[in-house]
Design a protein around this motif. Structure first.
Motif, short mmCIF file in Angstrom:
data_model
loop_
_atom_site.label_atom_id
_atom_site.label_comp_id
_atom_site.label_asym_id
_atom_site.label_seq_id
_atom_site.Cartn_x
_atom_site.Cartn_y
_atom_site.Cartn_z
N ILE A 34 0.66 -1.25 0.12
CA ILE A 34 0.11 -0.09 0.08
C ILE A 34 0.76 1.35 -0.05
CG2 ILE A 34 -1.73 1.15 1.25
CD1 ILE A 34 -2.59 -1.50 2.57
N SER A 35 0.56 2.27 -0.92
CA SER A 35 1.28 3.41 -0.71
C SER A 35 0.38 4.47 0.13
CB SER A 35 1.53 4.08 -2.37
OG SER A 35 0.35 4.19 -2.80
N LYS A 36 -0.78 4.33 0.13
CA LYS A 36 -1.65 5.34 0.84
C LYS A 36 -3.08 4.90 0.95
CE LYS A 36 -3.53 8.98 -1.79
NZ LYS A 36 -3.60 10.36 -2.22
N PHE A 37 -3.69 5.19 2.06
CA PHE A 37 -5.00 4.95 2.10
C PHE A 37 -5.77 6.05 2.91
CE2 PHE A 37 -3.71 3.00 6.38
CZ PHE A 37 -4.63 3.28 7.25
N SER A 38 -6.77 6.14 2.63
CA SER A 38 -7.75 7.43 3.17
C SER A 38 -9.13 6.64 3.60
CB SER A 38 -8.17 8.45 1.98
OG SER A 38 -6.98 8.64 1.13
N ILE A 39 -9.72 7.51 4.68
CA ILE A 39 -10.67 7.12 5.47
C ILE A 39 -11.82 8.25 5.55
CG2 ILE A 39 -11.71 6.19 7.97
CD1 ILE A 39 -8.66 5.31 8.37
N VAL A 90 -7.93 2.48 -0.77
CA VAL A 90 -6.52 1.76 -0.83
C VAL A 90 -6.02 2.22 -2.20
CG1 VAL A 90 -4.94 0.47 -0.06
CG2 VAL A 90 -6.94 0.21 1.12
N ILE A 91 -4.84 3.05 -2.06
CA ILE A 91 -4.17 2.88 -3.32
C ILE A 91 -2.68 2.19 -3.12
CG2 ILE A 91 -2.78 4.41 -4.77
CD1 ILE A 91 -4.64 6.72 -3.92
N TYR A 92 -2.45 1.25 -4.13
CA TYR A 92 -1.29 0.21 -4.07
C TYR A 92 -0.22 0.81 -4.65
CZ TYR A 92 -4.66 -2.97 -2.21
OH TYR A 92 -5.65 -3.35 -1.47
N THR A 93 0.90 0.25 -4.54
CA THR A 93 2.09 0.73 -5.03
C THR A 93 2.15 0.75 -6.62
OG1 THR A 93 3.27 -1.20 -4.66
CG2 THR A 93 3.70 0.72 -2.93
N ASP A 94 1.16 -0.53 -7.00
CA ASP A 94 1.29 -0.60 -8.36
C ASP A 94 0.18 0.34 -9.18
OD1 ASP A 94 -1.02 -1.83 -7.82
OD2 ASP A 94 -0.61 -3.77 -8.43
#
Length: 138
Positions: A34-39, A90-94
């Protein structure tokens, strides 16, 4: 002879499909880097509310949520849940993105995670991971 070859090829193809589905059971995403996640507070099933109240990018917090996703246990049966409390993007590294609905339990309780694209399946998050998630979402 053609029927036998067709049958063998068909079985091989089905094996690949079944194996692929089983190996991709991390709640809809096989890559859990995961590169970032927002709630955000949830606005209902099947979509992620984009009015995020927090965004996490630091490694320690990303590792907590990565652990939640990769260790979540699929619950058997069809989910019948109350409206979700939180939405998570969720934003993944890919570069792939995934949305989840989340119900966070109280300290010492399990939490629940649901992929927004599969609202018939839920995943349980352990009490230990729930205790770590509580501070992130509340």
């Amino acid at each position: 002879m053609k029927k036998i070859i067709f049958f063998v090829v068909s079985l091989s193809f089905m094996s690949v499909i079944l194996f692929g589905c089983q190996s991709n059971d991390n709640n809809g995403h096989s890559d859990v880097n995961i590169s970032k996640f927002s709630i955000s507070k949830s606005s209902g099933f099947g979509k992620v509310n984009s009015d995020f109240f927090t965004v996490y990018k630091d490694k320690e917090t990303l590792d907590i949520f990565k652990n939640a996703i990769s260790n979540a246990v699929k619950r058997e049966g069809i989910a019948n849940m109350a409206e979700p409390k939180f939405d998570i993007k969720v934003i993944y590294t890919d570069g792939n993105k995934q949305g989840y609905h989340q119900w966070v339990g109280e300290k010492g309780q399990k939490s629940t995670l649901m992929n927004v694209n599969d609202t018939y399946t839920i995943y349980s998050i352990s009490e230990e991971i729930t205790n770590r998630l509580i501070g992130l979402v509340k």
